[in-house]
Motif scaffolding. Structure first.
Motif, mmCIF file in Angstrom:
data_model
loop_
_atom_site.group_PDB
_atom_site.id
_atom_site.type_symbol
_atom_site.label_atom_id
_atom_site.label_comp_id
_atom_site.label_asym_id
_atom_site.label_seq_id
_atom_site.Cartn_x
_atom_site.Cartn_y
_atom_site.Cartn_z
ATOM 1 N N ALA A 36 0.824 -1.217 0.000
ATOM 2 C CA ALA A 36 0.000 0.000 0.000
ATOM 3 C C ALA A 36 0.855 1.261 0.000
ATOM 4 O O ALA A 36 0.509 2.262 -0.634
ATOM 5 N N MET A 37 1.995 1.210 0.702
ATOM 6 C CA MET A 37 2.830 2.399 0.870
ATOM 7 C C MET A 37 4.039 2.417 -0.066
ATOM 8 O O MET A 37 4.712 3.443 -0.204
ATOM 9 N N LEU A 148 1.544 0.564 -9.797
ATOM 10 C CA LEU A 148 1.221 0.485 -8.368
ATOM 11 C C LEU A 148 2.408 0.922 -7.517
ATOM 12 O O LEU A 148 3.541 0.987 -8.006
ATOM 13 N N PRO A 149 2.177 1.204 -6.224
ATOM 14 C CA PRO A 149 3.298 1.623 -5.359
ATOM 15 C C PRO A 149 4.445 0.617 -5.344
ATOM 16 O O PRO A 149 5.611 1.011 -5.340
ATOM 17 N N ILE A 316 -5.375 -3.151 -4.543
ATOM 18 C CA ILE A 316 -4.786 -1.809 -4.684
ATOM 19 C C ILE A 316 -5.092 -1.230 -6.059
ATOM 20 O O ILE A 316 -5.368 -0.024 -6.190
ATOM 21 N N PRO A 320 -7.216 2.612 -5.531
ATOM 22 C CA PRO A 320 -5.980 3.381 -5.336
ATOM 23 C C PRO A 320 -6.031 4.192 -4.039
ATOM 24 O O PRO A 320 -7.071 4.742 -3.676
ATOM 25 N N GLY A 321 -4.910 4.227 -3.336
ATOM 26 C CA GLY A 321 -4.841 4.991 -2.100
ATOM 27 C C GLY A 321 -5.420 4.283 -0.894
ATOM 28 O O GLY A 321 -5.542 4.896 0.180
ATOM 29 N N ILE A 322 -5.752 3.012 -1.009
ATOM 30 C CA ILE A 322 -6.310 2.256 0.111
ATOM 31 C C ILE A 322 -5.297 2.205 1.257
ATOM 32 O O ILE A 322 -4.082 2.145 1.032
ATOM 33 N N SER A 323 -5.791 2.248 2.489
ATOM 34 C CA SER A 323 -4.899 2.214 3.645
ATOM 35 C C SER A 323 -4.397 0.782 3.874
ATOM 36 O O SER A 323 -5.047 -0.186 3.458
ATOM 37 N N GLU A 326 -7.038 -1.396 5.739
ATOM 38 C CA GLU A 326 -8.157 -1.759 4.863
ATOM 39 C C GLU A 326 -7.715 -2.818 3.864
ATOM 40 O O GLU A 326 -8.451 -3.786 3.595
#
Length: 363
Positions: A36-37, A148-149, A316, A320-323, A326
């Motif tokens: 995610a990050m 993606l990240p 993801i 997009p931007g999901i924590s 979550e």
């Protein structure tokens, strides 16, 4: 209660299924932060202890595996049947997961035209290399998850499986060599000590490299020493099964030592590597009662492990931007369903062939 480890081996009623399930969840949890990050440095366990929940989980897998695989090898005393059993445990479930990645996840998420994706050699390199495992894993499919990240990695969890497969082969090789050495020395050497020497030397090199970084290509080299050493720690515990006593007093002392060591990351690293094997085996065999009911549901750890990453990347891509939390929740729900299917429809059915005596020759 103080009983040697050998006392518990006659029964399959233990907590290894639950331990592996928690470990598989630990990998999913850790990857939720990384994916995610876009960085593994945000994972809470890594911030607190210097190692992620995922790394601890992999350690648990390898120590447990070294112990259980040694039991399988030395009880069977038949190399071909041993290898057949290992094949059935790893590859049928893996083959289906790879097909899922290539022809479902890859087909849906690739940015390439479908025909170009299906004709690209990278698609089949992914399939073939991961289906063999021995020479490493292949993480990428053409045009999949590239924005993606954690860009471009379709199933990053597979990186440990080549280590696992090679560890099996290394155990077979070492058992043959040690047997020959003992015969050659006319039994003047102690084979039990030789099995103990392997992980002790490996962990000494791994821990020394942690502090002084002297290995070439240090990260990958240290991972070799770490994972193989952990595997052979499990093997050594099996070899010394009649001497390794499971005691609640030693267990509590190990846990308290771990808690105290959290005051400093480096101290935790040393204490953790010294006591983790004992904590695993105590939890695997001593707690009884309701906790053992988990065994009746099946072994979902492998399915979670091989499906979680592509599912997380897919979530993801959809959100997009999901924590991280979550992502952990949503992907766990989907992955749990896939692991249920994997166990009951693929893995469990494949393991039914394990009991068939295919080969008569012994090691």
């Amino acid at each position: 209660m103080r009983k040697p480890l050998v006392h518990f081996l006659a029964s399959r009623d233990n907590n290894f299924n639950l331990i592996r399930f928690i470990a598989a969840f630990g990998v999913l949890f850790s990857h939720s932060f990384s994916l995610a990050m876009g960085s593994s440095d945000t994972e809470p366990f890594k911030l607190l202890f210097g190692m992620s929940f995922g790394q601890i989980a992999v350690d648990i897998f390898f120590i447990s595996s070294g112990f259980l695989i040694a039991n399988s090898l030395f009880v069977k005393k038949n190399l071909l049947n041993f290898l057949w059993a290992r094949f059935l445990r790893i590859y049928p479930g893996l083959f289906v997961a790879l097909l899922f990645c290539v022809f479902f996840v890859g087909v849906y998420f690739t940015t390439y035209p479908l025909e170009e994706y299906l004709m690209d050699t990278q698609t089949y390199i992914f399939l073939a290399k991961n289906a063999v495992l021995f020479w490493g894993e292949e993480a990428r499919l053409p045009g999949v998850f590239e924005s993606l990240p954690w860009a471009g990695v379709v199933n990053g969890s597979l990186w440990t499986l080549p280590f696992e497969v090679r560890a099996y082969c290394l155990l077979v090789f070492c058992s043959i060599v040690i047997h020959r050495v003992i015969v050659w020395s006319k039994h003047t050497l102690n084979d039990r000590l030789l099995y103990l020497l392997i992980p002790l030397l490996g962990m000494l090199i791994y821990i020394s490299d942690y502090f002084y970084t002297f290995l070439p290509i240090s990260y990958f080299s240290s991972e070799d020493f770490r994972l193989y050493s952990l595997f052979f720690i499990g093997t050594a515990c099996y070899i010394f099964k009649d001497s390794l006593v499971l005691s609640k007093h030693i267990f509590y002392a190990a846990v308290v030592s771990l808690l105290i060591s959290t005051i400093h990351i480096d101290l935790f690293f040393i204490v953790y590597n010294v006591v983790i094997f004992y904590v695993i085996f105590y939890i695997a065999y001593i707690p009884k009662g309701w906790i053992r009911k988990f065994n009746q549901y099946g072994d979902y750890s492998y399915g979670i492990y091989i499906y979680a990453w592509p599912i997380q990347q897919s979530v993801i891509a959809f959100i997009p931007g999901i924590s991280p939390l979550e992502l952990c929740l949503y992907s766990l729900l989907i992955t749990a369903l896939l692991s249920y299917f994997s166990w009951h429809c693929i893995e469990k059915k494949a393991l039914m062939f394990k009991g068939r005596v295919l080969f008569k020759s012994k090691i």
